[in-house]
Design a protein around this motif. Structure first.
Motif, PDB file in Angstrom:
ATOM      1  N   LEU A  33      20.207 -34.539 -48.690  1.00 17.53           N
ATOM      2  CA  LEU A  33      20.680 -35.830 -48.198  1.00 17.53           C
ATOM      3  C   LEU A  33      19.940 -36.260 -46.929  1.00 17.53           C
ATOM      4  O   LEU A  33      19.515 -37.411 -46.803  1.00 17.53           O
ATOM      5  CB  LEU A  33      22.183 -35.770 -47.932  1.00 17.53           C
ATOM      6  CG  LEU A  33      23.104 -35.769 -49.147  1.00 17.53           C
ATOM      7  CD1 LEU A  33      24.549 -35.591 -48.720  1.00 17.53           C
ATOM      8  CD2 LEU A  33      22.945 -37.053 -49.952  1.00 17.53           C
ATOM      9  N   GLY A  34      19.797 -35.326 -45.984  1.00 19.45           N
ATOM     10  CA  GLY A  34      19.137 -35.661 -44.727  1.00 19.45           C
ATOM     11  C   GLY A  34      17.682 -36.037 -44.915  1.00 19.45           C
ATOM     12  O   GLY A  34      17.209 -37.056 -44.392  1.00 19.45           O
ATOM     13  N   VAL A  35      16.939 -35.227 -45.667  1.00 24.14           N
ATOM     14  CA  VAL A  35      15.515 -35.504 -45.888  1.00 24.14           C
ATOM     15  C   VAL A  35      15.334 -36.774 -46.714  1.00 24.14           C
ATOM     16  O   VAL A  35      14.436 -37.585 -46.440  1.00 24.14           O
ATOM     17  CB  VAL A  35      14.840 -34.300 -46.572  1.00 24.14           C
ATOM     18  CG1 VAL A  35      13.410 -34.635 -46.995  1.00 24.14           C
ATOM     19  CG2 VAL A  35      14.835 -33.098 -45.639  1.00 24.14           C
ATOM     20  N   PHE A 317      11.795 -30.746 -51.045  1.00 25.95           N
ATOM     21  CA  PHE A 317      10.924 -31.401 -52.019  1.00 25.95           C
ATOM     22  C   PHE A 317      11.693 -32.466 -52.805  1.00 25.95           C
ATOM     23  O   PHE A 317      11.203 -33.584 -53.018  1.00 25.95           O
ATOM     24  CB  PHE A 317      10.339 -30.358 -52.968  1.00 25.95           C
ATOM     25  CG  PHE A 317       9.453 -30.950 -54.037  1.00 25.95           C
ATOM     26  CD1 PHE A 317       8.147 -31.314 -53.745  1.00 25.95           C
ATOM     27  CD2 PHE A 317       9.939 -31.157 -55.321  1.00 25.95           C
ATOM     28  CE1 PHE A 317       7.339 -31.878 -54.734  1.00 25.95           C
ATOM     29  CE2 PHE A 317       9.140 -31.708 -56.301  1.00 25.95           C
ATOM     30  CZ  PHE A 317       7.833 -32.068 -56.004  1.00 25.95           C
ATOM     31  N   ALA A 318      12.900 -32.121 -53.243  1.00 26.43           N
ATOM     32  CA  ALA A 318      13.717 -33.086 -53.987  1.00 26.43           C
ATOM     33  C   ALA A 318      14.085 -34.282 -53.111  1.00 26.43           C
ATOM     34  O   ALA A 318      14.084 -35.435 -53.568  1.00 26.43           O
ATOM     35  CB  ALA A 318      14.983 -32.411 -54.511  1.00 26.43           C
ATOM     36  N   GLY A 319      14.400 -34.024 -51.828  1.00 32.94           N
ATOM     37  CA  GLY A 319      14.711 -35.113 -50.904  1.00 32.94           C
ATOM     38  C   GLY A 319      13.528 -36.033 -50.685  1.00 32.94           C
ATOM     39  O   GLY A 319      13.670 -37.261 -50.635  1.00 32.94           O
ATOM     40  N   LEU A 320      12.328 -35.451 -50.550  1.00 35.64           N
ATOM     41  CA  LEU A 320      11.121 -36.258 -50.385  1.00 35.64           C
ATOM     42  C   LEU A 320      10.851 -37.099 -51.630  1.00 35.64           C
ATOM     43  O   LEU A 320      10.474 -38.280 -51.527  1.00 35.64           O
ATOM     44  CB  LEU A 320       9.918 -35.359 -50.086  1.00 35.64           C
ATOM     45  CG  LEU A 320       9.926 -34.633 -48.730  1.00 35.64           C
ATOM     46  CD1 LEU A 320       8.728 -33.712 -48.615  1.00 35.64           C
ATOM     47  CD2 LEU A 320       9.937 -35.633 -47.584  1.00 35.64           C
ATOM     48  N   ALA A 321      11.026 -36.493 -52.805  1.00 37.25           N
ATOM     49  CA  ALA A 321      10.795 -37.228 -54.050  1.00 37.25           C
ATOM     50  C   ALA A 321      11.772 -38.402 -54.171  1.00 37.25           C
ATOM     51  O   ALA A 321      11.376 -39.531 -54.498  1.00 37.25           O
ATOM     52  CB  ALA A 321      10.930 -36.285 -55.244  1.00 37.25           C
ATOM     53  N   ALA A 322      13.058 -38.137 -53.891  1.00 38.07           N
ATOM     54  CA  ALA A 322      14.052 -39.208 -53.974  1.00 38.07           C
ATOM     55  C   ALA A 322      13.788 -40.280 -52.916  1.00 38.07           C
ATOM     56  O   ALA A 322      13.895 -41.483 -53.189  1.00 38.07           O
ATOM     57  CB  ALA A 322      15.453 -38.626 -53.802  1.00 38.07           C
ATOM     58  N   GLY A 323      13.431 -39.840 -51.703  1.00 33.34           N
ATOM     59  CA  GLY A 323      13.142 -40.804 -50.633  1.00 33.34           C
ATOM     60  C   GLY A 323      11.938 -41.662 -50.936  1.00 33.34           C
ATOM     61  O   GLY A 323      11.895 -42.846 -50.573  1.00 33.34           O
ATOM     62  N   ALA A 324      10.933 -41.097 -51.601  1.00 34.26           N
ATOM     63  CA  ALA A 324       9.740 -41.863 -51.965  1.00 34.26           C
ATOM     64  C   ALA A 324      10.037 -42.875 -53.063  1.00 34.26           C
ATOM     65  O   ALA A 324       9.426 -43.943 -53.116  1.00 34.26           O
ATOM     66  CB  ALA A 324       8.627 -40.916 -52.406  1.00 34.26           C
ATOM     67  N   LEU A 325      10.986 -42.536 -53.959  1.00 36.20           N
ATOM     68  CA  LEU A 325      11.310 -43.413 -55.086  1.00 36.20           C
ATOM     69  C   LEU A 325      12.354 -44.474 -54.731  1.00 36.20           C
ATOM     70  O   LEU A 325      12.513 -45.455 -55.467  1.00 36.20           O
ATOM     71  CB  LEU A 325      11.820 -42.576 -56.267  1.00 36.20           C
ATOM     72  CG  LEU A 325      10.803 -41.608 -56.892  1.00 36.20           C
ATOM     73  CD1 LEU A 325      11.485 -40.731 -57.930  1.00 36.20           C
ATOM     74  CD2 LEU A 325       9.646 -42.374 -57.516  1.00 36.20           C
ATOM     75  N   LEU A 346       3.118 -44.453 -52.361  1.00 40.56           N
ATOM     76  CA  LEU A 346       3.477 -43.274 -51.574  1.00 40.56           C
ATOM     77  C   LEU A 346       2.953 -43.429 -50.156  1.00 40.56           C
ATOM     78  O   LEU A 346       1.772 -43.728 -49.950  1.00 40.56           O
ATOM     79  CB  LEU A 346       2.900 -42.014 -52.218  1.00 40.56           C
ATOM     80  CG  LEU A 346       3.539 -41.558 -53.537  1.00 40.56           C
ATOM     81  CD1 LEU A 346       2.817 -40.329 -54.066  1.00 40.56           C
ATOM     82  CD2 LEU A 346       5.024 -41.261 -53.351  1.00 40.56           C
ATOM     83  N   HIS A 347       3.821 -43.204 -49.176  1.00 38.53           N
ATOM     84  CA  HIS A 347       3.437 -43.286 -47.760  1.00 38.53           C
ATOM     85  C   HIS A 347       3.525 -41.870 -47.192  1.00 38.53           C
ATOM     86  O   HIS A 347       4.620 -41.358 -46.927  1.00 38.53           O
ATOM     87  CB  HIS A 347       4.355 -44.259 -47.029  1.00 38.53           C
ATOM     88  CG  HIS A 347       4.287 -45.655 -47.571  1.00 38.53           C
ATOM     89  ND1 HIS A 347       3.335 -46.570 -47.166  1.00 38.53           N
ATOM     90  CD2 HIS A 347       5.031 -46.276 -48.523  1.00 38.53           C
ATOM     91  CE1 HIS A 347       3.509 -47.702 -47.822  1.00 38.53           C
ATOM     92  NE2 HIS A 347       4.539 -47.548 -48.651  1.00 38.53           N
ATOM     93  N   LEU A 348       2.377 -41.271 -47.009  1.00 37.81           N
ATOM     94  CA  LEU A 348       2.322 -39.840 -46.719  1.00 37.81           C
ATOM     95  C   LEU A 348       2.875 -39.491 -45.336  1.00 37.81           C
ATOM     96  O   LEU A 348       3.531 -38.458 -45.180  1.00 37.81           O
ATOM     97  CB  LEU A 348       0.872 -39.349 -46.835  1.00 37.81           C
ATOM     98  CG  LEU A 348       0.265 -39.447 -48.251  1.00 37.81           C
ATOM     99  CD1 LEU A 348      -1.149 -38.915 -48.258  1.00 37.81           C
ATOM    100  CD2 LEU A 348       1.123 -38.686 -49.252  1.00 37.81           C
ATOM    101  N   LEU A 349       2.606 -40.319 -44.325  1.00 36.82           N
ATOM    102  CA  LEU A 349       3.031 -39.962 -42.965  1.00 36.82           C
ATOM    103  C   LEU A 349       4.552 -39.848 -42.842  1.00 36.82           C
ATOM    104  O   LEU A 349       5.060 -38.831 -42.346  1.00 36.82           O
ATOM    105  CB  LEU A 349       2.478 -40.961 -41.954  1.00 36.82           C
ATOM    106  CG  LEU A 349       2.792 -40.649 -40.479  1.00 36.82           C
ATOM    107  CD1 LEU A 349       2.251 -39.268 -40.102  1.00 36.82           C
ATOM    108  CD2 LEU A 349       2.230 -41.726 -39.561  1.00 36.82           C
ATOM    109  N   PRO A 350       5.351 -40.857 -43.264  1.00 39.17           N
ATOM    110  CA  PRO A 350       6.815 -40.667 -43.176  1.00 39.17           C
ATOM    111  C   PRO A 350       7.317 -39.529 -44.041  1.00 39.17           C
ATOM    112  O   PRO A 350       8.282 -38.852 -43.670  1.00 39.17           O
ATOM    113  CB  PRO A 350       7.374 -42.026 -43.624  1.00 39.17           C
ATOM    114  CG  PRO A 350       6.276 -42.694 -44.353  1.00 39.17           C
ATOM    115  CD  PRO A 350       5.008 -42.208 -43.733  1.00 39.17           C
ATOM    116  N   SER A 354       9.265 -36.406 -42.461  1.00 37.07           N
ATOM    117  CA  SER A 354      10.607 -36.070 -42.957  1.00 37.07           C
ATOM    118  C   SER A 354      10.661 -34.634 -43.442  1.00 37.07           C
ATOM    119  O   SER A 354      11.646 -33.926 -43.203  1.00 37.07           O
ATOM    120  CB  SER A 354      10.996 -37.022 -44.095  1.00 37.07           C
ATOM    121  OG  SER A 354      10.970 -38.364 -43.664  1.00 37.07           O
ATOM    122  N   GLY A 355       9.592 -34.189 -44.139  1.00 32.43           N
ATOM    123  CA  GLY A 355       9.549 -32.801 -44.602  1.00 32.43           C
ATOM    124  C   GLY A 355       9.545 -31.812 -43.450  1.00 32.43           C
ATOM    125  O   GLY A 355      10.219 -30.775 -43.500  1.00 32.43           O
TER     126      GLY A 355
END
Length: 834
Positions: A33-35, A317-325, A346-350, A354-355
């Motif tokens: 949730l946080g990521v 990883f799941a948080g990053l994937a959900a956040g990117a989508l 995809l915005h790599l810096l944020p 976040s990761g």
């Protein structure tokens, strides 16, 4: 003693790790949730600002833009500019659209030449755009809807009638035009001349967009123009900063929401710590067995760090994937509220940031419970339920400290406003520390309080300080959730009260713009006829740009002083014999009524302090292309919430009375007379614009509602984090509570009595924390309302108390729901785990 290698450690860790992450689900959910929140906020902010930057030429309407108010560029300067590239001229102003049989409507009227647009395309709902004839007009969808217009209908502006030739689907430079009070309409430059709305002193804005040859450096061209025409008071933009105000707002809002998300992640970290502690408590037997079989502390740390790292890594990883989508979904839900509609990218810096935040939070909050499992001897592990140890070795303290330092450093280095970011982190840390101390205080108080006679109440109080009690974590969870409930309720009700009660009492009914300088007598006569007893405030209006202050040219500044927004383009300028209504003199003296000396100026005190100038200093303001150097005679405190005419710059009358200008007026009258007064005004002054205050208040309310919604959405993540902490605290104490419930059952207690004792325990905490939350939440809400929004503090106390009660019931319900599984624990199973 042989130490296990990484390969052997991973095999043991993998075999011991349950396929469904049993025991580690809380760790997974909190980090996910946080990521996800941080990644989604950062990706959406980058998507919007990136789209604005990528479409800079279309948004700006050119490679370089030169803008000015109340005047057009003269022929000589126009020819000089045209040598640099292709030029397009536009004129934009507020004007009243009039349709036969309908109430006049305030709109933004824009005149464009045949070269418009230099970049992008003006698209229509039907057909293709072509340069307009002098008697045709294009209208926006909002204007078509408000006045029920369709192609072929007639519409009047000023002294000219137009035929609607199409409905605008997309105006390429809409974002670059900035905030508007009404829907848009577009005519040709010849059509604008037909309206006769552009007169000496009229409030209009001319823009000259320049398309440079391929390969030209737009920033260098802009800087050369700024130097060459420094005295003109023009405003400049280039394609790399096409919409600086929008960019700044989006970035600041993104930074604010990201900090809230980071605070939620930090709070969820406590839930992570409790979840890990609960998991290691479940694995107590495995830990003891491994140590008895010869596993070293390093082996234990390696095995369980691999397990926790695998789950944390998957959650991140799941948080990053959900956040990117998520950003495309958020863009679709926001509809037309966003300035642009960015596509998926995809915005790599944020995502990277976040990761890293997720990994650091996982490290900070998993190391302490893991260190206890690593350093405890077998006997201490087996006795942990009865006599838990809380010691953490020095090495773990150093590692946690280093991780905290790295997290703070990254936050401050990536923040647009490091001081603000530091203040937010400091506030979060302060609240957490206060609640943790309060939790320890509750334990001590419960230990020393006189034991009541009622068994359930005595048991509830004993639960607050018994071995394995998670009182501190429960206090943090309940305290945070209840404080946030109170804060949000206080902000919303106070802002709504300010708009609903305070503003209408102070605000006039109508604002009238672009009255001719000689029109005051006729305006007063119309008011006497159509609104007897009306209160009028009439002031002259011009536009000016501060080009120097205290002997320093603005163009020579490398950076503008912080908070000096008076330097951001043109500002309203007026003159007055007396101190304007709504202003208070803070320093200096006001000029005499018959003053005839050198130019004098009164400046808003806040802006003067930001610039570092005071009474006696000089300031140069360029008005209508003429630089006027004036001595600052006084500093004023301007009460901006009066909704009257408030100007940062007020000149002595002898300075500007002879300059071409228009009048603006406010009319305060009985409700219900606005329509008749508007009709009479437009009949007498076709070039005037009339703004109903109700519309302005509606737009301000909508903007505040949108901001409140964004803050509420981000704060809801923080509330979820508090819930996670609550669940983690329940999970961490599950074994000791299950043992207690089994013993009580064996002694004859019913399920209802056991659950009742826990309800009393949570109820006692909720009563105590409700008072603390009311105090903390009220203080936080008052700070936001008074300091950030600059409104009066007027909360709806019944709503705040009802919200607090509802939040207490909700959190109590979650706590009791988490305790229900303990009621079904079998005695034999619980006793075998001892």
């Amino acid at each position: 003693m042989t130490t296990l290698g990484w390969g052997a450690s991973w095999r043991i860790a993998r075999r011991d790790l349950h396929a469904g992450f049993r025991g580690l689900r809380l760790l997974f959910v909190c980090l996910f949730l946080g990521v996800m929140t941080l990644a989604a906020i950062g990706s959406l902010t980058s998507a919007i600002t990136g789209e604005i930057a990528g479409r800079g030429q279309a948004i700006l309407g050119g490679d370089v833009e030169i803008a000015m108010s109340q005047r057009l560029m003269d022929a000589g300067d126009r020819q000089a500019i045209a040598r640099l590239g292709r030029v397009s001229e536009t004129v934009r102003m507020r004007a009243m659209a009039q349709k036969a049989g309908a109430q006049p409507l305030l709109t933004e009227l824009k005149g464009v030449d045949d070269a418009y647009p230099l970049y992008g395309a003006l698209t229509l709902a039907q057909g293709r755009y072509a340069p307009l004839a002098a008697d045709t007009i294009l209208i926006g969808p909002a204007l078509a809807q408000r006045l029920e217009l369709k192609p072929g209908d007639r519409l009047r502006y000023g002294q000219a009638d137009f035929s609607v030739s199409g409905i605008i689907a997309d105006e390429p430079d809409r974002v670059g035009e900035g905030f508007t009070l009404g829907p848009v309409a577009i005519v040709s430059m010849q059509g604008m001349e037909r309206t006769a709305l552009v007169q000496p002193g009229s409030l209009y804005r001319a823009k000259y967009r320049l398309r440079l040859p391929a390969g030209s450096d737009a920033q260098a061209v802009r800087e050369r123009l700024e130097q060459r025409y420094a005295a003109q008071g023009w405003e400049y933009k280039d394609r790399d900063r096409a919409a600086p105000g929008t960019n700044r707002f989006i970035e600041n809002m993104g930074q604010f929401l990201s900090l809230i998300g980071l605070a939620a992640l930090v709070i969820a970290g406590i839930g992570v710590s409790n979840g890990v502690a609960s998991y290691l408590a479940i694995k107590r037997g495995s830990l003891a067995t491994l140590k008895v079989l010869g596993a070293t502390s390093a082996d234990i740390a390696r095995i369980y760090m691999l397990q926790l790292g695998a789950v944390a890594g998957l959650a991140i990883f799941a948080g990053l994937a959900a956040g990117a989508l998520l950003p495309p979904l958020l863009v679709a839900l926001a509809g037309g509220m966003l300035p642009v509609q960015p596509g998926f990218q995809l915005h790599l810096l944020p995502l990277l940031t976040s990761g890293i935040y997720g990994a650091l939070i996982a490290l900070i909050f998993t190391l302490p419970p893991l260190a206890q499992a690593r350093t405890e001897p077998v006997a201490a592990i087996l006795r942990a339920l009865i006599a838990p140890r809380r010691r953490i070795d020095r090495r773990t303290v150093m590692l946690v400290g280093m991780a905290v330092a790295v997290l703070i450093a990254i936050t401050l280095l990536t923040a647009r406003a490091p001081l603000f970011a530091a203040a937010v982190l400091g506030a979060v840390a302060g609240v957490l520390l206060l609640l943790l101390l309060l939790g320890q205080g509750v334990r001590l108080l419960a230990r020393r309080v006189r034991r009541p006679r009622r068994p359930l109440l005595r048991l509830a109080i004993a639960n607050l300080y018994r071995p394995g009690a998670q009182t501190a974590a429960l206090v943090v969870a309940l305290g945070l959730a209840l404080t946030l409930f109170v804060t949000l309720a206080g902000i919303q009700t106070s802002v709504q009260a300010e708009i609903a009660r305070t503003v209408p009492k102070r605000a006039p009914n109508l604002f009238v713009l672009d009255l001719p300088a000689t029109g005051e007598p006729q305006l007063r006569l119309l008011a006497a006829l159509h609104a007897p007893g009306a209160e009028l405030n009439i002031v002259p209006t011009l536009r000016g740009t501060v080009t120097a202050y205290g002997g320093k040219p603005v163009v020579a500044l490398k950076e503008k002083p912080e908070g000096a927004w008076i330097l951001r383009g043109e500002r309203g300028v007026t003159y007055s014999e007396t101190l304007p209504a709504g202003s208070e003199l803070e320093a200096g003296q006001w000029w005499p009524r018959d003053y005839a000396g050198p130019p004098l100026l009164s400046v808003d005190a806040e802006q003067a302090h930001a610039l570092g100038v005071g009474v006696g200093d000089s300031m140069t303001v360029t008005i209508l292309g003429r630089p006027i150097e004036a001595r600052i005679a006084s500093l004023r405190k301007v009460n901006w919430d009066t909704m009257g005419f408030n100007y940062m710059l007020v000149f002595s009358p002898n300075t500007l009375a002879a300059a071409p200008h228009s009048l603006t007026a406010t009319i305060t009258m009985e409700k219900g007379r606005e329509a008749a007064m508007t009709t009479a005004l437009l009949a007498a002054f076709p070039g005037a614009s009339v703004i109903e205050v109700g519309e302005v208040i509606g737009q301000v309310s909508a903007l505040l509602d949108q901001m409140s919604g964004a803050i509420l959405a981000a704060a809801s993540v923080t509330i979820l984090a508090g819930v996670a902490v609550l669940i983690g605290a329940i999970a961490a104490s599950r074994q000791s509570r299950s043992y207690d419930s089994v013993v009580l059952k064996l002694l004859g207690a019913t399920r209802g009595q056991i659950l009742g004792a826990q309800a009393l325990e949570y109820g006692l905490l909720a009563l105590l924390l409700s008072a603390i939350a009311l105090l903390l939440g009220t203080g936080a809400a008052a700070y936001v309302v008074v300091r950030v929004f600059d409104f009066g503090w007027a909360p709806d106390w019944p709503v705040m108390l009802a919200t607090l009660a509802g939040g207490a019931v909700l959190t109590l319900g979650i706590g009791l729901a988490g305790s229900l599984p303990l009621m079904s624990v079998r005695p034999a199973r619980a006793l075998r785990q001892l």
